[in-house]
Scaffold this motif. Sequence first.
Motif, PDB file in Angstrom:
ATOM      1  N   UNK A   1      14.515  17.368 -24.385  1.00  0.00           N
ATOM      2  CA  UNK A   1      15.935  17.956 -24.629  1.00  0.00           C
ATOM      3  C   UNK A   1      15.593  19.566 -24.807  1.00  0.00           C
ATOM      4  N   UNK A   2      14.619  19.864 -25.409  1.00  0.00           N
ATOM      5  CA  UNK A   2      14.337  21.442 -25.561  1.00  0.00           C
ATOM      6  C   UNK A   2      13.776  21.920 -24.116  1.00  0.00           C
ATOM      7  N   UNK A   3      13.178  21.133 -23.239  1.00  0.00           N
ATOM      8  CA  UNK A   3      12.820  21.460 -21.945  1.00  0.00           C
ATOM      9  C   UNK A   3      14.116  21.567 -21.056  1.00  0.00           C
ATOM     10  N   UNK A   4      15.095  20.864 -21.290  1.00  0.00           N
ATOM     11  CA  UNK A   4      16.366  20.967 -20.566  1.00  0.00           C
ATOM     12  C   UNK A   4      16.862  22.412 -20.956  1.00  0.00           C
ATOM     13  N   UNK A   5      16.935  22.709 -22.180  1.00  0.00           N
ATOM     14  CA  UNK A   5      17.758  23.907 -22.671  1.00  0.00           C
ATOM     15  C   UNK A   5      16.910  25.017 -22.211  1.00  0.00           C
ATOM     16  N   UNK A   6      15.622  25.329 -22.252  1.00  0.00           N
ATOM     17  CA  UNK A   6      15.066  26.457 -21.811  1.00  0.00           C
ATOM     18  C   UNK A   6      14.582  26.653 -20.261  1.00  0.00           C
ATOM     19  N   UNK A   7      14.610  25.224 -19.706  1.00  0.00           N
ATOM     20  CA  UNK A   7      14.034  25.381 -18.220  1.00  0.00           C
ATOM     21  C   UNK A   7      14.786  24.409 -17.300  1.00  0.00           C
ATOM     22  N   UNK A   8      16.231  24.638 -17.319  1.00  0.00           N
ATOM     23  CA  UNK A   8      17.038  23.174 -16.552  1.00  0.00           C
ATOM     24  C   UNK A   8      16.561  23.139 -15.199  1.00  0.00           C
ATOM     25  N   UNK A   9      15.894  23.854 -14.646  1.00  0.00           N
ATOM     26  CA  UNK A   9      15.365  23.527 -13.255  1.00  0.00           C
ATOM     27  C   UNK A   9      14.019  22.461 -13.068  1.00  0.00           C
ATOM     28  N   UNK A  10      13.568  22.485 -14.385  1.00  0.00           N
ATOM     29  CA  UNK A  10      12.528  21.297 -14.461  1.00  0.00           C
ATOM     30  C   UNK A  10      13.192  19.951 -14.576  1.00  0.00           C
ATOM     31  N   UNK A  11      13.082  18.971 -13.772  1.00  0.00           N
ATOM     32  CA  UNK A  11      13.696  17.673 -14.229  1.00  0.00           C
ATOM     33  C   UNK A  11      12.727  16.756 -14.931  1.00  0.00           C
ATOM     34  N   UNK A  12      13.361  16.005 -15.683  1.00  0.00           N
ATOM     35  CA  UNK A  12      12.369  15.109 -16.689  1.00  0.00           C
ATOM     36  C   UNK A  12      12.412  13.649 -16.270  1.00  0.00           C
ATOM     37  N   UNK A  13      11.486  13.137 -16.323  1.00  0.00           N
ATOM     38  CA  UNK A  13      11.133  11.611 -16.080  1.00  0.00           C
ATOM     39  C   UNK A  13      10.583  11.095 -17.245  1.00  0.00           C
ATOM     40  N   UNK A  14      11.348  10.153 -17.925  1.00  0.00           N
ATOM     41  CA  UNK A  14      10.678   9.710 -19.190  1.00  0.00           C
ATOM     42  C   UNK A  14      10.113   8.196 -18.824  1.00  0.00           C
ATOM     43  N   UNK A  15       8.867   8.061 -19.616  1.00  0.00           N
ATOM     44  CA  UNK A  15       8.001   7.041 -19.198  1.00  0.00           C
ATOM     45  C   UNK A  15       8.026   6.310 -20.712  1.00  0.00           C
TER      46      UNK A  15
END
Length: 202
Positions: free
Chosen positions: A68-82
């Motif tokens: 969630x924090x990563x999405x806030x500060x760097x939305x261009x980085x997409x996240x994949x959860x394992x």
Amino acid sequence: MTIRVLLAEDMHMVRGALVALLGLEEDIDVIAELANGDEIVPAALRHKPDVAVIDIDLAGMDGLTAAGHLQDVMPECRTLILTSLGRPGTFRRALAAGVRGFLLKDAPPSQLAQAIRRVAQGERVVDPDLMVAAWDSGDNPLTERETEVLRLAADGAEVTEIAGRLYLSVGTVRNYLTSAVVKLNARNRLDAVRIAREAGWV
């Protein structure tokens, strides 16, 4: 184009295996390996990954909070959860955090590389069985306070300790716990914790 990947996994052997696995892919480059959730945002800002592959259960900040924090500060980085546990409530929390992919750890290795490629292209990748379970499970019936009290009880806190930490009376804490047991149709407090955990609500 090479996909730059940040990998956060707290188990050293698993992390090593994932790095080795992804190293076989010509179009994927693991540029950062982390064990602690607190390191994710600083490392992402430093290395500028295209995709962050994050385990949910990390030391320090948990994977979903970090995502969630990563999405806030760097939305261009997409996240994949394992994750090793496909809980519907956890999946819904991941969607709310802006996660683009949600993959179970027991998926075939080839699926991880393919999921990274699809997430990098802006697609959403979700285990289909998990999506059906989330659809069927319904919303969390607990209030925010009931959830908070049950979460502390799940961590082993006694009623008096919960009351002190939340600045509530012992009677009020007992009322919240009783309400949670009733709403979850549980046999007792321990059963309520089990049900809420399986649903990903605590």
